[in-house]
Write a protein that holds these residues in place. Structure first.
Motif, PDB file in Angstrom:
ATOM      1  N   TRP A  60      87.409   4.600  75.909  1.00 25.99           N
ATOM      2  CA  TRP A  60      86.838   4.673  74.551  1.00 25.99           C
ATOM      3  C   TRP A  60      87.339   5.859  73.756  1.00 25.99           C
ATOM      4  O   TRP A  60      87.051   5.978  72.571  1.00 25.99           O
ATOM      5  CB  TRP A  60      85.303   4.650  74.591  1.00 25.99           C
ATOM      6  N   THR A  61      88.096   6.749  74.379  1.00 30.97           N
ATOM      7  CA  THR A  61      88.647   7.877  73.620  1.00 30.97           C
ATOM      8  C   THR A  61      90.051   7.591  73.086  1.00 30.97           C
ATOM      9  O   THR A  61      90.612   8.413  72.365  1.00 30.97           O
ATOM     10  CB  THR A  61      88.706   9.145  74.504  1.00 30.97           C
ATOM     11  N   VAL A  84      90.497   2.880  69.222  1.00 35.01           N
ATOM     12  CA  VAL A  84      89.099   2.542  69.493  1.00 35.01           C
ATOM     13  C   VAL A  84      88.266   3.269  68.444  1.00 35.01           C
ATOM     14  O   VAL A  84      88.398   4.482  68.273  1.00 35.01           O
ATOM     15  CB  VAL A  84      88.653   2.981  70.905  1.00 35.01           C
ATOM     16  N   MET A  85      87.464   2.499  67.738  1.00 27.39           N
ATOM     17  CA  MET A  85      86.623   3.091  66.698  1.00 27.39           C
ATOM     18  C   MET A  85      85.253   2.446  66.769  1.00 27.39           C
ATOM     19  O   MET A  85      85.066   1.428  67.444  1.00 27.39           O
ATOM     20  CB  MET A  85      87.205   2.815  65.301  1.00 27.39           C
ATOM     21  N   ILE A 104      84.639   9.228  80.685  1.00 23.83           N
ATOM     22  CA  ILE A 104      84.355  10.412  79.870  1.00 23.83           C
ATOM     23  C   ILE A 104      83.096  10.147  79.061  1.00 23.83           C
ATOM     24  O   ILE A 104      82.977   9.106  78.404  1.00 23.83           O
ATOM     25  CB  ILE A 104      85.540  10.719  78.928  1.00 23.83           C
ATOM     26  N   ARG A 164      94.337  11.543  70.259  1.00 22.05           N
ATOM     27  CA  ARG A 164      93.101  11.109  69.591  1.00 22.05           C
ATOM     28  C   ARG A 164      93.416  10.705  68.154  1.00 22.05           C
ATOM     29  O   ARG A 164      94.410  11.152  67.568  1.00 22.05           O
ATOM     30  CB  ARG A 164      92.049  12.220  69.585  1.00 22.05           C
ATOM     31  N   PRO A 190      91.029   8.891  64.470  1.00 23.56           N
ATOM     32  CA  PRO A 190      89.663   8.719  63.952  1.00 23.56           C
ATOM     33  C   PRO A 190      88.853   7.723  64.774  1.00 23.56           C
ATOM     34  O   PRO A 190      89.355   6.671  65.161  1.00 23.56           O
ATOM     35  CB  PRO A 190      89.884   8.191  62.532  1.00 23.56           C
ATOM     36  N   PHE A 191      87.601   8.085  65.009  1.00 20.77           N
ATOM     37  CA  PHE A 191      86.697   7.242  65.795  1.00 20.77           C
ATOM     38  C   PHE A 191      85.504   6.806  64.957  1.00 20.77           C
ATOM     39  O   PHE A 191      85.168   5.643  64.914  1.00 20.77           O
ATOM     40  CB  PHE A 191      86.232   8.011  67.036  1.00 20.77           C
ATOM     41  N   CYS A 192      84.869   7.768  64.248  1.00 19.59           N
ATOM     42  CA  CYS A 192      83.626   7.415  63.545  1.00 19.59           C
ATOM     43  C   CYS A 192      83.794   7.309  62.036  1.00 19.59           C
ATOM     44  O   CYS A 192      83.013   6.633  61.389  1.00 19.59           O
ATOM     45  CB  CYS A 192      82.513   8.408  63.885  1.00 19.59           C
TER      46      CYS A 192
END
Lengths: 459, 101, 364
Positions: free
Chosen positions: A123-124, A128-129, A372, B58, B60-62
């Motif tokens: 999920w990191t 993935v959002m 994680i 990494r 953007p996630f949120c």
């Protein structure tokens, strides 16, 4: 000195600010975004005109609230990040790279909700959002994910999927974790939920639209994991008795939202575990007043109820604040609050049904050891369980041992998971286990900005 | 690689001007005033940063200022791209915080 | 449950003592508090520090030096046993000066102490240019520094975790979530806890930090200690910008810059205040201007455990022989001494360190 400072320009904050201003209060509304609306009505004044058709009426309805901020009694500070609240009325924030401060007789925290953390393997990875993030991109920027798969549980998944269909980029699939058993358990709440029947009808319509668009749905999915090297490449899961692998560029996760509690916790407002909603929520009375007399809290940040409930709760708080400041009488406050309270209850009637029919994904509440849980410091579920074995009764001890919650997000996306893992390992309840002690800064601030706010004194 | 997102409105028809920015030395043309995280995603930027803990990529996630996975360095200060807007000539870098130097 | 020792307090002080006793084959039960206890072990600055300590009591300076000298072995042994890197760096530490007068005064004090320590006080004075060669990011308002070669710093949380882990590995019993409600002594000590737990032990060490304020008098100690708040900041992780630690700032091994600390007499309040952190930020940016653009990520307040003269207290109870009070402000610096030398004192061995000056007799 303002009469009222509102933190957050979402439905609760916007509605409260306007009602308070109409009653003659001077209001400062602080919001991180460059334009008002919060997440649910993100950028609504602009986007409603550009793509209201895709986003639907529930979204464009927010335009009135956003326009309501245009009032001589309201100062809207956009792009303002609050880093500290002190003494129940003084707020410190950063705007355009400068540290600022403001004070008011009353404070309303309207910081809304966050997506419930959904720690699954992978999920990191970039790509993935949260499902909410996809919606924000659609609202604010007119961007739609191509070759995306939606995974988790809850009505928001249907809404996002339906909007993607309308935008001409239907998702590859809906991978849902709730089961038929969850639905059957929810049926006992159906009579109550019928008071909120429009919600149920909308859900039915959205599902029909997805069927028509040929979007495959899997329910009761387990073993969800995202595969990929430098970014998400596929979602793997089990459903219907076999393993599936859906190659995708984007994986959108969602299994409910939870109150965004950083601001409330940073000033020591007591929180309690809400078993129905599986999250901590701040304690407050029916007008939103907290244990700190001058601080109110309204909207999803006070407990999940959705946008309409948030706006109503914001108005109720505004009335109570106006009464505190003697702009309306107790009798007027009661008279206006009573019907609002009734509509609020109607809005909330559907929640027990939804919360039971779409419970959080179990494997994400108690992830595998290797997963994680703290994205910032890359601490795994196994680490947290090991700390429990080393005597950590609560998340603050675990934080000291393994740095979970020490990164820039300050535990926003690991706090609930860490509490759940420790509670399970120690055989305690979430309330007994507790939560991270949230301290300033609730958003990062540069040392230069902070230093500029130091009061000079002989030293 | 092709961006994971499609724009519903062609950039040319957007109200903002197209401006040049650099991301990690690479020249990009973005819409002025657009949300920076969204604009970088639309331009096909896959990795916004590598984590200081393990070097993992990494992005953007949120998109709502809570997860801090979209951190980038703008004019020497690390900031959340999802809370920044595109300006002309913006110099954006991956944040340089590492633990092993 | 019966042990040779009951240790009240599972912070760095209690666990260091427990570790040392276990290494000597003693059986130990540690009684620790809960997630919300005041824990200096979680909030400290991580210095292994000698300079400026014991300006009026050379024995304290020497005790700190002895501990600092034993720290390398201490860190290595704990690291080997647990697999954790203690992040110990003992390349010297700095005191930064902003005026010549201030620096001259300190040098004169250090010379006085140095004479009392038979010349064992290795420090040097760095002028502005020499300092900037060592620390390129020092700002113009810093006129010079004292570099003391016996100073250093460590990762205090990894020390805490390693001690907690290794005490268990060595067979120590650690009970958490315990609040001691009674201490009695007949032939053995009998400790009772709020949850009904009862522990028996031949000897008892009270190393409960501020908890000794209540428990101390029940065990025949004066325990005249008080809390003093220190607020501390930590930034986002950065590439190396600060080489040596000072009392103003240090770069921790994970990359963040730790900035300290206020000294406030505010009783048992461990909150963070805007005034406190803004002034810390201003002082840090004044010393290291590069920090102005760096993000503050966390801040906290923690409570120091101070005796009236700031020195540790090591005292055996007259009323309850076999009960010992161990309390100090510098639990990290003294961790090596507590683990390696203090057990001889608790055991009454001939080679016990001379801790007479640290007894409660000085508080008459």
């Amino acid at each position: 000195m303002y009469d009222l400072i509102v933190i957050g320009a979402g439905p609760a904050g916007m509605a409260a600010a306007r009602r308070a201003a109409d009653l003659g209060l001077t209001v400062l509304i602080l919001d991180e975004q460059s334009r008002s609306g919060g997440q649910i009505y993100r950028d609504v004044e602009r986007a409603a005109l550009l793509r209201g058709e895709i986003l639907g009426k529930d979204y464009t309805d927010g335009i009135d609230l956003a326009r309501g901020l245009d009032h001589p009694g309201i100062t809207h500070a956009a792009s303002a990040s609050v880093w500290q609240i002190e003494d129940g009325y003084r707020v410190y924030y950063t705007q355009n790279g400068a540290g600022k401060t403001a004070a008011a007789k009353r404070l309303l925290i309207a910081t809304g909700a966050l997506e419930r953390p959904m720690p699954i393997p992978g999920w990191t990875l970039p790509g993935v959002m949260t499902a909410g993030a996809a919606q924000i991109l659609l609202k604010q920027s007119g961007m739609v994910a191509e070759r995306a798969v939606l995974a988790g549980a809850g009505p928001l998944l249907y809404l996002v999927a339906a909007q993607m269909v309308k935008a001409g980029a239907p998702p590859l699939a809906l991978v849902e974790t709730q089961t038929g058993g969850d639905f059957r358990r929810a049926l006992k709440y159906l009579p109550g939920a019928l008071r909120g029947w429009p919600y149920l009808m909308k859900g039915k319509d959205m599902l029909a639209a997805l069927r028509r668009a040929g979007v495959p749905r899997h329910t009761g999915a387990t073993g969800l994991r995202v595969e990929g090297g430098d970014r998400a490449e596929a979602l793997v899961f089990n459903a219907g008795g076999r393993q599936h692998k859906i190659e995708a560029r984007t994986v959108l996760l969602h299994h409910g939202v939870v109150p965004h509690i950083q601001a409330a916790r940073s000033i020591g407002i007591p929180h309690r575990w809400n078993a129905q909603q599986q999250c901590f929520a701040p304690e407050h009375d029916e007008t939103g007043r907290t244990a700190i007399d001058t601080v109110f809290i309204a909207g999803d940040g006070a407990g999940i109820g959705g946008a309409k409930a948030a706006a109503i709760a914001g108005r109720i708080s505004a009335l109570s604040i106006a009464q505190d400041l003697e702009r309306i009488t107790a009798a007027d406050c009661r008279r206006e609050s009573r019907p609002l309270q009734a509509s609020l209850n109607r809005e909330l009637a559907v929640r027990p049904f939804l919360d039971t029919a779409y419970p959080p994904y179990k494997e994400a509440l108690s992830p595998d050891d290797a997963t994680i849980v703290c994205r910032c410091e890359e601490v795994t579920a196994g680490d947290i369980r090991r700390y429990a074995g080393m005597g950590c009764l609560g998340p603050n001890q675990a934080k000291a041992f393994g740095r979970s919650g020490m990164g820039p997000c300050q535990g926003r996306y690991c706090g609930l998971t860490v509490t759940a893992l420790l509670a399970a390992a120690n055989g305690k309840t979430p309330d007994e286990t507790g939560y991270y002690r949230i301290r300033p800064p609730i958003k990062p601030v540069t040392l230069g900005e902070l230093a500029a706010t130091a009061q000079r004194k002989g030293k | 690689m092709k961006p994971a997102f499609r724009n519903l409105t062609a950039p040319a028809s957007s109200p903002g001007q197209m401006v040049a920015v650099t991301f990690d030395g690479q020249e990009l043309t973005l819409v002025e005033g657009e949300n920076l995280a969204a604009a970088l995603l639309a331009a096909g930027v896959d990795t916004f940063r590598e984590t200081p803990v393990s070097g993992a990529p990494r992005a953007p996630f949120c998109m709502m200022g809570a997860c801090f996975d979209c951190l980038v360095e703008i004019d020497g200060t690390v900031r959340q791209a999802c809370l920044a807007t595109v300006t002309d000539g913006m110099n954006i870098r991956k944040p340089n915080g590492t633990s092993d130097v | 449950m019966e042990s040779d020792y009951a240790i009240i307090g599972g912070g760095v002080v209690g666990l260091s003592i427990a570790w040392g006793l276990l290494k000597r084959g003693r059986s130990v039960t540690v009684l620790d508090g809960d997630d919300g206890s005041f824990r200096a072990s979680r909030g400290n600055f991580g210095l292994v520090w000698v300079q400026s300590k014991g300006m009026n009591q050379p024995r304290y300076a020497r005790w700190s030096q002895e501990s600092a000298a034993a720290w390398a072995d201490h860190a290595a042994e704990l690291g080997d046993a647990t697999g954790h890197d203690m992040g110990l760096r003992q390349d010297g530490g700095l005191t930064l000066f902003f005026s010549e007068d201030e620096m001259e005064k300190t040098v004169s004090d250090y010379e006085t102490l140095k004479a009392k320590l038979d010349g064992n006080y290795p420090y040097e004075i760095l002028g502005g240019n020499a300092l900037r060669r060592e620390e390129p990011h020092i700002g113009p308002s810093v006129i010079g520094a004292i570099l003391h070669h016996q100073d250093g710093h460590t990762n205090p949380l990894r020390l805490l975790q390693s001690l907690a882990q290794d005490v268990r590995r060595l067979g120590g019993t650690v009970l958490t979530g315990k609040q001691i409600t009674g201490v009695e002594k007949t032939d053995l000590f009998r400790l009772t806890c709020a949850d009904g737990t009862e522990i028996r032990a031949a000897k008892t060490v009270l190393s409960a930090g501020l908890g000794a304020i209540d428990l101390g008098p029940k065990m025949g100690f004066k325990a005249p200690i008080r809390p003093q708040r220190g607020q501390v900041l930590i930034t986002e992780k950065m590439p190396k910008i600060i080489n040596r630690p000072s009392l103003i700032a240090r770069q921790v091994d994970e990359g963040g810059i730790q900035i300290g600390a206020t000294n406030e007499e505010v009783d048992f309040n461990d909150d963070v205040t805007q005034d406190g952190i803004a002034h810390l930020a201003a002082d840090a940016v004044n010393a290291y201007p590069i920090l102005g653009k760096v993000n503050l990520i966390r801040s906290w307040g923690a409570l120091r455990i101070l005796s009236p003269d700031g020195l540790p207290i090591y005292q055996e109870s007259a009323a309850m022989p076999g009960a010992f009070l161990v309390t100090c402000h510098s639990g990290v610096t003294l961790s090596a001494a507590h683990a390696r030398f203090l057990p001889d004192w608790l055991e009454g061995n001939a080679n016990a360190p001379d801790l007479e000056v640290f007894s409660e007799a000085r508080f008459s």
